[in-house]
Design an enzyme around this catalytic site. Sequence first.
Site, PDB file in Angstrom:
ATOM      1  N   GLU A   1      41.228  30.969  37.126  1.00  0.00           N
ATOM      2  CA  GLU A   1      41.660  32.354  36.902  1.00  0.00           C
ATOM      3  C   GLU A   1      43.113  32.512  37.347  1.00  0.00           C
ATOM      4  O   GLU A   1      43.479  33.439  38.060  1.00  0.00           O
ATOM      5  CB  GLU A   1      40.756  33.318  37.682  1.00  0.00           C
ATOM      6  CG  GLU A   1      39.293  33.192  37.298  1.00  0.00           C
ATOM      7  CD  GLU A   1      38.376  34.086  38.104  1.00  0.00           C
ATOM      8  OE1 GLU A   1      37.353  34.524  37.569  1.00  0.00           O
ATOM      9  OE2 GLU A   1      38.688  34.346  39.285  1.00  0.00           O
TER      10      GLU A   1
ATOM     11  N   CYS B   1      33.310  41.592  40.054  1.00  0.00           N
ATOM     12  CA  CYS B   1      34.472  42.206  40.695  1.00  0.00           C
ATOM     13  C   CYS B   1      35.158  43.239  39.812  1.00  0.00           C
ATOM     14  O   CYS B   1      35.662  44.252  40.302  1.00  0.00           O
ATOM     15  CB  CYS B   1      35.462  41.133  41.115  1.00  0.00           C
ATOM     16  SG  CYS B   1      35.886  39.962  39.800  1.00  0.00           S
TER      17      CYS B   1
END
Length: 820
Positions: free
Chosen positions: A333, A420
């Site tokens: 990421e 998240c």
Amino acid sequence: MAAMKGPSIKALAVLAGLVSFCLAQTAPDYPVKPVPFTAVHVNDGFWAPRIETNRTVTIPVAFQKEEETGRVDNFVRAAESLRGEPFENHKPPGYPFDDSDVYKVIEGASYALSVHPDPKLDAYIDELIRKIAAAQEADGYLYTARTINPLEPHPWSGKERWIFEGVNSHELYDLGHLYEAAAAHYQATGKRTLLDVALRSADMLDRTFGPGKRVIWPGHQVVEMGLVKLYRVTGDARYLHLAKFMLDSRGPGNDERGAGNAYVEAHRKVVEQTDAVTGGHAVRATYMYSGMADVAALTGDAAYVHALDQIWENVAGRKLHLTGGIGARAEGESFGADYELPNMSAYNETCAAVGNDFWNQRMFLLHADAKYIDVMERTLYNGLISGVSLDGKTFFYQNPLEATGFADKDERSPWFGCACCPGNITRFMASVPGYVYAQRGDAIWVNLYVASTAEIKLDNGRAVRMVQETRYPWEGAVKITVTPDRPGPLTVRVRVPGWARNQPVPTDLYRFLDSATAAPALKVDGKPVPVNLAGLDKGYIALERVWNPGDTIELNFPMPVRRVVANDNVAADLGRVAIERGPIVYAAEWPDNPGGKVRNLMLPNSSTLSAEFRPGLLHGVEVVKGRAVALAYDAEGGIVKTEQPFTAIPYYAWANRGRGQMTVWFANAQAVAHPLPFPTAVTTAKVTVSGKPQQSSVDAIRDGEIPAASSDHSGYFDWSPARGNRESVEYSFEKPVTISESAVYWFDDAGQGGVRAPASWRLLYKDGAEWKPVETSDSYGVAKDKFNTVAFKQVDTTGLRLELTAQSGFSMGIQKWTAK
């Protein structure tokens, strides 16, 4: 709960406010202060419905998912463990950061309560806080991944507290979100329930870490921001000092696990960092940069600011997608290398967009420069709100700039295992009004154009009411009525957006292909005021005068449709153009264009583009219309060009009508286009697979596209999470076909996941009702990054079958499977 002794909650709230006020008079802070979101009441047709949807839909949905997925129950089980009570499920949470998901939604809900009292929501949060408080250990430690079963905590947690913090335990990450939620809840309600939990935790950190004590820094940053918020609420400088200690301790020169690791931005000391390091996790990075900005403002540390300035130039100049998204790589990421800005595989996590806006607002507060708001606005209107559906119920984790419609990431999800992003959306959306204005002394900065009413309290004690009337972002006309509490000198700084100054971003990363024909216009009390774009003060027109109640500012930013091109170093965008109008980036999506295909479109520079508002489409959007050229292969491999109508919608609104093709960057040169494949028996075949694959888009294997590599995630099929398995996939043809060759391009994500080319495979054809192996002397290849071709004795058949055996310990997948 026992009654609180000593001063009343109200008295404590007043005391905290006085402490904060006194600190503001004596201690350093941001040179410019944001006007709180509670002071800005939005009433427009763009943001007001989104904020209300967030309050009435997204926050309740998120809380429901937190309950359904066991995240709330984690606190209940931890409390039962602390009390020594028997309970059945001793497994740790799915992720050690699951606690933080609950905290983020509490923060978002608290922001909502600040402006819209809701007794039912207030009571629900009170009960949640009771469960959280019960899970806190006696010394203040709060981390359900360990407390549920201290002898066998989550594998990422380590057998002792903190020993894996610099890598994966997320103990401090969870606490950072707790602190932010606690500050928000206290400021919204005046209740100390969650704040007291946070302060017990922060006091424990202060006793444990710091100069002369144990060294620590977070593997996933955010605790720095949280500690600063506790400092602002309480005035207790220990929390600020601890935040700075953690930042200063970060880097290669200590014994913490993760020291020297670029993935967690620990490759250098923070003051020595000059770029968003390649391979560095984008969310962690922007949270760290935001924390650095907070600490720099409050301590006057110029070295922090110097580092942030260099890092910002790197991101804005080399690592920012046109939509404002950051973090190009799915692997980790993370940020890619300079100018590594892919479209199909762009990761652009929604949380990274939120972090990018946190950071850019703080950079503005440090420097009072509109270039940071330009980046913030680009992210806000494009790559951030793309993360939530228009109905507020489904989400994107990744935000690519191109989609085949075959990948799971091309469809919005009601939730994620790693959840998240939804929580981040709830807290950010509720606070959007706080990004509109800023103030210092007798000056007000107008940063965003949103129909709203604001009650602004200036540092000099004066109060000013600002009323905006506008249909921004669809129209560039803005009227601002300024009503000070009494006539007197003020400076109102109105921002001229970069796109209105012929500058998509404040670097050379993108530029408009055409030149603007009309300059912005300005009137004050109905009288024209010349606008000198070359003479702007850091992107603002400074209107310094005596203001009387009811004085007006009228701005008009022309909004032509503009073509954008990327810096030549961005290989993914060579020969391509994108479309913008005002702050909005556009995308072509399958429902609006003939044939339901858009990746095969070429948009000539000569094609005239126009805009049209459609109130019934996607909750009301301005679309861009024109003519495009559709490209397709014929039977001989030649390219057929067909002119057709073209429609583009705002990028943020894509995938609200189902899964399909989408693209932001359009070919304006045939060499980079994606012509449609010529229809064959394979492209029209029915596909069936064995097993229970996680990747549902099996039709991707027959679409006729050529992958960039075996690791290309744009359109593939795999059997994950099954490993070491035997599987099959079949083509059923519409009518009998004659075939003598077949080829397979394997999906293999080595270095990123657990899918590999198979250990072995074979090809069969259907003879009546029976499956028979083809007759071939060719080997069944398992090479990556190429088609593995098998020629065989010609067969007439109604179906083909692949039978595959996975490598031990791995799953397997297919990019494409062809036959002729």
